[in-house]
Design a protein around this motif. Structure first.
Motif, PDB file in Angstrom:
ATOM      1  N   UNK A  21     -39.051   2.861 -69.485  1.00  0.00           N
ATOM      2  CA  UNK A  21     -39.949   2.248 -68.492  1.00  0.00           C
ATOM      3  C   UNK A  21     -39.777   0.739 -68.414  1.00  0.00           C
ATOM      4  N   UNK A  22     -39.024   0.163 -69.367  1.00  0.00           N
ATOM      5  CA  UNK A  22     -38.681  -1.258 -69.277  1.00  0.00           C
ATOM      6  C   UNK A  22     -37.286  -1.437 -68.693  1.00  0.00           C
ATOM      7  N   UNK A  23     -36.302  -0.778 -69.287  1.00  0.00           N
ATOM      8  CA  UNK A  23     -34.909  -0.974 -68.863  1.00  0.00           C
ATOM      9  C   UNK A  23     -34.672  -0.456 -67.453  1.00  0.00           C
ATOM     10  N   UNK A  24     -35.249   0.694 -67.128  1.00  0.00           N
ATOM     11  CA  UNK A  24     -34.985   1.314 -65.824  1.00  0.00           C
ATOM     12  C   UNK A  24     -35.929   0.842 -64.726  1.00  0.00           C
ATOM     13  N   UNK A  25     -37.088   0.370 -65.107  1.00  0.00           N
ATOM     14  CA  UNK A  25     -38.085  -0.037 -64.110  1.00  0.00           C
ATOM     15  C   UNK A  25     -38.141  -1.551 -63.955  1.00  0.00           C
ATOM     16  N   UNK A  26     -38.022  -2.255 -65.064  1.00  0.00           N
ATOM     17  CA  UNK A  26     -38.136  -3.715 -65.023  1.00  0.00           C
ATOM     18  C   UNK A  26     -37.066  -4.365 -65.901  1.00  0.00           C
ATOM     19  N   UNK A  27     -35.780  -4.166 -65.533  1.00  0.00           N
ATOM     20  CA  UNK A  27     -34.689  -4.698 -66.377  1.00  0.00           C
ATOM     21  C   UNK A  27     -34.683  -6.217 -66.401  1.00  0.00           C
ATOM     22  N   UNK A  28     -34.239  -6.766 -67.529  1.00  0.00           N
ATOM     23  CA  UNK A  28     -34.187  -8.220 -67.688  1.00  0.00           C
ATOM     24  C   UNK A  28     -32.827  -8.788 -67.320  1.00  0.00           C
ATOM     25  N   UNK A  29     -31.758  -8.021 -67.580  1.00  0.00           N
ATOM     26  CA  UNK A  29     -30.401  -8.537 -67.392  1.00  0.00           C
ATOM     27  C   UNK A  29     -29.893  -8.277 -65.976  1.00  0.00           C
ATOM     28  N   UNK A  30     -29.187  -9.262 -65.429  1.00  0.00           N
ATOM     29  CA  UNK A  30     -28.657  -9.124 -64.068  1.00  0.00           C
ATOM     30  C   UNK A  30     -27.662  -7.967 -63.974  1.00  0.00           C
ATOM     31  N   UNK A  31     -26.879  -7.752 -65.037  1.00  0.00           N
ATOM     32  CA  UNK A  31     -25.899  -6.656 -65.013  1.00  0.00           C
ATOM     33  C   UNK A  31     -26.605  -5.314 -64.916  1.00  0.00           C
ATOM     34  N   UNK A  32     -27.736  -5.178 -65.603  1.00  0.00           N
ATOM     35  CA  UNK A  32     -28.505  -3.941 -65.533  1.00  0.00           C
ATOM     36  C   UNK A  32     -29.078  -3.756 -64.133  1.00  0.00           C
ATOM     37  N   UNK A  33     -29.594  -4.818 -63.564  1.00  0.00           N
ATOM     38  CA  UNK A  33     -30.165  -4.747 -62.217  1.00  0.00           C
ATOM     39  C   UNK A  33     -29.104  -4.325 -61.207  1.00  0.00           C
ATOM     40  N   UNK A  34     -27.894  -4.873 -61.352  1.00  0.00           N
ATOM     41  CA  UNK A  34     -26.808  -4.533 -60.423  1.00  0.00           C
ATOM     42  C   UNK A  34     -26.435  -3.065 -60.548  1.00  0.00           C
ATOM     43  N   UNK A  35     -26.291  -2.587 -61.793  1.00  0.00           N
ATOM     44  CA  UNK A  35     -25.946  -1.181 -62.006  1.00  0.00           C
ATOM     45  C   UNK A  35     -27.005  -0.257 -61.415  1.00  0.00           C
ATOM     46  N   UNK A  36     -28.258  -0.534 -61.691  1.00  0.00           N
ATOM     47  CA  UNK A  36     -29.340   0.323 -61.213  1.00  0.00           C
ATOM     48  C   UNK A  36     -29.446   0.289 -59.683  1.00  0.00           C
ATOM     49  N   UNK A  37     -29.163  -0.866 -59.087  1.00  0.00           N
ATOM     50  CA  UNK A  37     -29.238  -0.963 -57.636  1.00  0.00           C
ATOM     51  C   UNK A  37     -28.231  -0.041 -56.956  1.00  0.00           C
TER      52      UNK A  37
END
Length: 279
Positions: free
Chosen positions: A259-275
């Protein structure tokens, strides 16, 4: 071979007694400390750290080529690490440590360690000339020297548990991909592992067959099996995982509760992957 590490089921539940004891004492089931792995000049893992507690499910996400499958194979020493340490249930995997140097174990000692870790691959790797029940019975009889009658009964119980109680005498070629993968899961569970590793277990399946395999894995999680899962199934990660890690370029970029990594990620790389995967 040496490696310098200075810098770098009982009843209805499939929970190993040793795993339960470890959980009670708060000891990790899997612990990676600065794990490095290279193929030639290519660094595939670059100082990976993570911990999985007993009865937890940890899901590794990320783009292809990021090092997820290599990390999974290092956990049970199918791939040898070049630096760092990997522990399963408090035991250093594949090596004995003397001073600050790791000395690789003999093959039979590695096999003993590996026998308590179940692994399910993308491809099912079933024996084509053996029936479902024979596939599940094989390792307990040959490796653990389990009595044939007992191995047969346990195989029946396991195949029933994964929804294949009516397919005991069916050969792999007569089963769907989802059914074959469920036989592969039952086969891994027949060794009574304390840890299960899943390497993209649904990636080779037709979309309509994915759910039946994920349902079995969800039940394993509910029963308290410790699991490390490489997958692209985001719904599974959200619903089942206790921890999620995003791997890219050999680095565990971000990790934490889903619920943190998938919903409110901190890292830009994570945000890009999830997008890209959540479109």
């Amino acid at each position: 071979m040496t490696s310098d590490v200075s810098g770098a089921p009982d009843g209805g539940h499939l929970v190993d007694a040793e795993a339960a004891a470890a959980a009670a004492h708060g000891a990790p089931m899997v612990k990676a400390e600065q794990v490095w792995k290279s193929f030639g000049k290519l660094d595939v893992l670059k100082g990976v750290d993570f911990t999985v507690m007993p009865q937890q499910t940890f899901v590794l996400l990320g783009p292809s080529g990021g090092g997820k499958s290599t990390l999974l194979r290092c956990i049970n020493h199918l791939e040898k690490i070049d630096a760092g340490r990997l522990y399963v249930a408090g035991e250093l995997m594949g090596y004995k440590e003397r001073g600050n140097v790791l000395h690789e174990m003999k093959a039979r000692d590695v096999a003993r360690q590996r026998s308590s870790i179940g692994m399910v691959f993308q491809r099912f790797n079933l024996f084509a000339h053996k029936t479902a029940i024979e596939n599940v019975m094989e390792a307990p009889i040959k490796v653990q020297h389990v009595n044939r009658k007992l191995a047969e009964q346990e195989a029946i119980d396991l195949l029933s548990r994964v929804g294949l109680g009516e397919k005991l005498d069916t050969y792999p070629a007569q089963l769907s991909g989802g059914q074959q993968q469920r036989v592969a899961i039952a086969r891994a569970l027949a060794m009574k592992p304390k840890l299960m590793l899943f390497d993209e277990p649904t990636s080779a399946l037709d979309p309509e067959l994915v759910g039946e395999v994920l349902d079995v894995m969800k039940q394993l999680a509910r029963d308290g099996m410790t699991m490390v899962v490489v997958t692209h199934e985001m719904g599974f990660a959200k619903e089942v995982a206790d921890g999620v890690g995003l791997m890219d370029g050999g680095v565990l970029v971000e990790q934490g509760p889903p619920n943190e990594v998938l919903v409110n990620p901190k890292e830009e790389r994570t945000k890009l992957f999830l997008s890209k995967v959540l479109q």
